[in-house]
Design a protein around this motif. Structure first.
Motif, mmCIF file in Angstrom:
data_model
loop_
_atom_site.group_PDB
_atom_site.id
_atom_site.type_symbol
_atom_site.label_atom_id
_atom_site.label_comp_id
_atom_site.label_asym_id
_atom_site.label_seq_id
_atom_site.Cartn_x
_atom_site.Cartn_y
_atom_site.Cartn_z
ATOM 1 N N PRO A 4 0.806 -1.226 0.000
ATOM 2 C CA PRO A 4 0.000 0.000 0.000
ATOM 3 C C PRO A 4 0.839 1.276 0.000
ATOM 4 N N VAL A 5 1.954 1.259 0.717
ATOM 5 C CA VAL A 5 2.807 2.449 0.764
ATOM 6 C C VAL A 5 3.415 2.712 -0.608
ATOM 7 N N ALA A 6 3.904 1.636 -1.242
ATOM 8 C CA ALA A 6 4.498 1.776 -2.568
ATOM 9 C C ALA A 6 3.458 2.265 -3.569
ATOM 10 N N TYR A 7 2.224 1.744 -3.472
ATOM 11 C CA TYR A 7 1.195 2.196 -4.411
ATOM 12 C C TYR A 7 0.795 3.634 -4.123
ATOM 13 N N GLY A 8 0.894 4.046 -2.856
ATOM 14 C CA GLY A 8 0.613 5.436 -2.525
ATOM 15 C C GLY A 8 1.560 6.385 -3.244
ATOM 16 N N PHE A 9 2.853 6.045 -3.269
ATOM 17 C CA PHE A 9 3.818 6.862 -4.009
ATOM 18 C C PHE A 9 3.540 6.817 -5.513
ATOM 19 N N HIS A 10 3.085 5.654 -5.974
ATOM 20 C CA HIS A 10 2.737 5.538 -7.395
ATOM 21 C C HIS A 10 1.559 6.454 -7.728
#
Length: 380
Positions: A87-93
């Motif tokens: 979720p954190v990585a997708y947030g940056f995406h």
């Protein structure tokens, strides 16, 4: 032994909490979008996809064509699956998505994009939905609100599901009518083009087909069947009966499962794509997958094995029901399927089915769609 039960208002409280969290998340996204909107709009086409972690064939072919036809236009591809991503990585995406949504003249989607739908964009930015299938065979979007396979009406309202589309790409009036229902848009937003994959599917490669047949031991003169069933939420595909039926009728068979499936069978191929197997095989068996319509583009016999159609109609729903559209090529059990494989195939009826849902020209689809997107760059 005492049996513990949850309070009767547990579900209500849970739904309220979910609603509050969604509204908070949407509000946060809108606040974070404010500084991005200060960016200038560039002569750029941004492709946003969550179908895979790399560009799909449609996006790759389309972006390559645009770069050749219009070198001054910048093409950017943002591809990342939501499912299974941190979720954190997708947030940056999503922050990257917002950057390009705020600074691109044209944004092309092939599915639902949260940032594209919930945020308010500049008037000069045009958002194009080209979807990731040639037709809406299964019901989805606004057709399945409050159904087991769909979202709740409240979620769709808060998340502004499928909002902000300026154009929706469709290959026929009939398919466009279905897209109006699924995306909740008016017919004035429809634009009639085929997806680049049509060019890919219709391009034969006899050398490739011969090489794959030799590689898999399918070069003994027997016909090859591709079995490509669709995804079933919470249930596995019963591939065994189809495999046995095909072999009993003297065919070779290869199985292409949904990426979320892998039963470890030797019949399941993990090397080549379904589109590549369409060039190799002689016939196709599917069920409620969009591949069924795509396979018809090859002119090869396509059959629909619908052993669980009643359950599928109830749980998901069908816009294009094979038992209604192509009853002469549909079977609910393997005995009927074997009879179909032995019978003369009716190509005239298959062509009528194809023309109903793909009525645009099937030649040069990539170039025509690229021209449309390039034209949007020049509009004031």
């Amino acid at each position: 032994m005492a049996i513990s039960t949850r309070p009767s208002n547990y579900t209500t409280n849970s739904n309220v909490m979910k609603t509050v969290m969604m509204k908070t998340a949407v509000g946060a996204l809108r606040a974070m979008y404010v500084p991005f909107k200060a960016l200038g709009v560039k002569t750029r086409i941004a492709f946003i996809s969550r179908q895979a972690d790399r560009p799909t064939e449609d996006i790759r072919m389309l972006s390559d064509c645009i770069r050749k036809k219009c070198p001054d236009a910048e093409c950017v591809v943002l591809a990342r699956k939501l499912e299974g991503t941190n979720p954190v990585a997708y947030g940056f995406h999503m922050l990257r998505q917002m950057k390009y949504l705020a600074s691109s003249k044209v944004v092309v989607l092939d599915g639902y994009c949260i940032a594209a739908s919930v945020l308010e964009h500049k008037k000069e930015t045009k958002i194009v939905q080209m979807w990731h299938a040639l037709a809406a065979i299964k019901k989805f979007g606004y057709q399945t609100l409050d159904m087991p396979s769909g979202r709740s009406s409240e979620t769709a309202r808060i998340m502004k599901m499928h909002r902000n589309y300026d154009y929706v790409i469709t290959p026929s009036e009939e398919t466009g009518r279905l897209y109006c229902d699924t995306f909740d848009v008016g017919p004035e937003k429809l634009r009639y083009y085929g997806l680049p994959r049509v060019d890919l599917i219709r391009t034969e490669d006899e050398d490739f087909a011969a090489d794959v047949r030799r590689e898999y031991g399918f070069d003994d003169g027997r016909e090859v069947i591709l079995y490509a069933p669709t995804f079933r939420k919470g249930r596995k595909v019963e591939a065994g009966p189809v495999i046995r039926a095909a072999e009993q009728e003297g065919f070779h068979i290869i199985v292409k499962l949904h990426p979320l499936y892998d039963d470890g069978s030797d019949y399941v191929d993990r090397k080549y794509s379904s589109y590549e197997w369409l060039k190799v095989c002689d016939r196709v068996i599917t069920d409620y997958s969009a591949l069924g319509l795509e396979a018809v583009l090859t002119g090869k016999p396509v059959y629909f094995y619908t052993y669980d159609i009643e359950k599928y109609r109830e749980e998901v729903g069908l816009n294009i029901d094979p038992e209604i559209e192509m009853p002469w090529a549909s079977a609910r059990n393997t005995e009927s399927l074997r009879e179909l494989l032995r019978a003369q195939y009716d190509t005239d009826k298959e062509n009528a089915f194809l023309n109903k849902y793909i009525s645009v020209s099937t030649d040069g689809c990539t170039e025509r769609l690229a021209d449309f997107l390039i034209g949007l760059l020049d509009r004031r």
